[in-house]
Design an enzyme around this catalytic site. Structure first.
Site, PDB file in Angstrom:
ATOM      1  N   ASN A  14       0.806  -1.229   0.000  1.00 41.74           N
ATOM      2  CA  ASN A  14       0.000   0.000   0.000  1.00 41.74           C
ATOM      3  C   ASN A  14       0.840   1.281   0.000  1.00 41.74           C
ATOM      4  O   ASN A  14       0.560   2.216   0.742  1.00 41.74           O
ATOM      5  CB  ASN A  14      -0.973   0.015   1.200  1.00 41.74           C
ATOM      6  CG  ASN A  14      -2.006  -1.083   1.124  1.00 41.74           C
ATOM      7  OD1 ASN A  14      -2.496  -1.407   0.040  1.00 41.74           O
ATOM      8  ND2 ASN A  14      -2.328  -1.673   2.258  1.00 41.74           N
ATOM      9  N   THR A  18       1.177   0.446  -7.833  1.00 37.84           N
ATOM     10  CA  THR A  18       0.311   0.393  -9.012  1.00 37.84           C
ATOM     11  C   THR A  18       0.087   1.780  -9.603  1.00 37.84           C
ATOM     12  O   THR A  18       0.094   1.953 -10.828  1.00 37.84           O
ATOM     13  CB  THR A  18      -1.046  -0.244  -8.655  1.00 37.84           C
ATOM     14  OG1 THR A  18      -0.820  -1.532  -8.068  1.00 37.84           O
ATOM     15  CG2 THR A  18      -1.899  -0.424  -9.895  1.00 37.84           C
ATOM     16  N   LYS A  39       0.899  -8.369 -13.658  1.00 41.40           N
ATOM     17  CA  LYS A  39       0.743  -8.628 -12.220  1.00 41.40           C
ATOM     18  C   LYS A  39       0.564 -10.141 -12.070  1.00 41.40           C
ATOM     19  O   LYS A  39      -0.560 -10.649 -12.008  1.00 41.40           O
ATOM     20  CB  LYS A  39      -0.485  -7.884 -11.684  1.00 41.40           C
ATOM     21  CG  LYS A  39      -0.764  -8.058 -10.199  1.00 41.40           C
ATOM     22  CD  LYS A  39      -0.025  -7.078  -9.345  1.00 41.40           C
ATOM     23  CE  LYS A  39      -0.455  -7.166  -7.890  1.00 41.40           C
ATOM     24  NZ  LYS A  39       0.300  -6.238  -7.023  1.00 41.40           N
ATOM     25  N   ALA A 129       4.117  -8.111  -5.351  1.00 37.42           N
ATOM     26  CA  ALA A 129       3.084  -7.962  -4.319  1.00 37.42           C
ATOM     27  C   ALA A 129       3.793  -7.644  -3.006  1.00 37.42           C
ATOM     28  O   ALA A 129       4.751  -8.328  -2.642  1.00 37.42           O
ATOM     29  CB  ALA A 129       2.258  -9.246  -4.187  1.00 37.42           C
ATOM     30  N   ASN A 187       7.211   8.485  -3.269  1.00 42.09           N
ATOM     31  CA  ASN A 187       5.771   8.675  -3.441  1.00 42.09           C
ATOM     32  C   ASN A 187       5.146   9.201  -2.152  1.00 42.09           C
ATOM     33  O   ASN A 187       5.199   8.547  -1.115  1.00 42.09           O
ATOM     34  CB  ASN A 187       5.103   7.351  -3.829  1.00 42.09           C
ATOM     35  CG  ASN A 187       3.634   7.534  -4.147  1.00 42.09           C
ATOM     36  OD1 ASN A 187       3.212   8.582  -4.623  1.00 42.09           O
ATOM     37  ND2 ASN A 187       2.838   6.512  -3.885  1.00 42.09           N
TER      38      ASN A 187
END
Length: 235
Positions: A14, A18, A39, A129, A187
């Protein structure tokens, strides 16, 4: 034909892998590449309206949101199954779900799925992932597959407490395995963080790989103006 392949990993789950991948796919498309997101394994699925309901008895289909975003932002047409061949309903590490569901994940299947996409695309982002050492079985992690395929790696750093330690450890592991980290992207996952510049300056002191860009907090990730986001395309 030279095919560029990049593995996208992150400092945690999280942290925007993506979202950043969707931006990179769009930028690569603007450079003339045939882009594709991949993915191979996803955990966590939701009900979406089945756009092919006229061909099926089901009005809804189960889809992983990350895989759907990659599909939507790929410039070449790929079926959902091509982009996300292995999926699980719950948001739990894949090695646990594969054991519970009796659905063994084999590294060779991840590679075979990638080969199919390579027939259609020359610029591919492979999204993992969770973080670098997310297990895909009780024997292998995602990083083991990256080592086998010798992917170039893009590291996404979610700016928050703990990210400095996670980023340093992740990059050290990538480099110690004689892999190439083509760069890292900061980010901003929270709307306000008065220490953001200090985090980034600290990371610049420790991270050997180049900084590709700093992404501001994006309130609405469905409407991103990529021209306003300054990220260098990895090479």
């Amino acid at each position: 034909m030279i095919i560029k392949k990049f593995f996208v990993t992150g400092t945690d789950t999280n942290i925007g892998k993506t979202t950043i991948s969707s931006i990179l796919l769009k930028k690569a498309k603007n450079y003339g590449y045939k882009t594709a997101g991949y993915k191979p394994i996803s955990s966590g699925m939701k009900k979406y309206k089945n756009i092919a309901s006229h061909l099926s008895n089901n009005k809804y289909q189960l889809i992983n949101q990350d895989a759907y975003i990659l599909q939507k932002n790929s410039s070449v047409y790929l079926t959902y199954k091509e982009i996300n061949p292995i999926s699980f309903l719950e948001s739990v590490p894949p090695n646990i779900l594969s054991l519970i569901n009796g659905k063994e994940i084999k590294i060779k299947n991840l590679s075979s799925g990638l080969k199919k996409i390579s027939l259609k695309s020359n610029w591919i982002l492979i999204e993992g992932a969770g973080g670098w050492f997310t297990p895909i079985s009780n024997k292998y992690t995602f990083s083991d597959w990256v080592k086998i395929e010798k992917f170039k790696v893009i590291l996404i750093v979610g700016i928050k407490l703990g990210c400095i330690n996670h980023a340093i450890l992740t990059e050290q592991s990538i480099l110690s395995n004689k892999l190439t980290c083509v760069g890292w992207i900061a980010n901003n996952i929270y709307p306000k963080n008065k220490y953001t510049s200090y985090y980034i300056q600290t990371l610049l002191s420790y991270i050997k790989s180049p900084l590709l860009g700093i992404v501001p907090y994006l309130k609405n990730t469905d409407q991103i103006n990529i021209d306003k986001i300054k990220i260098k395309l990895p090479t």
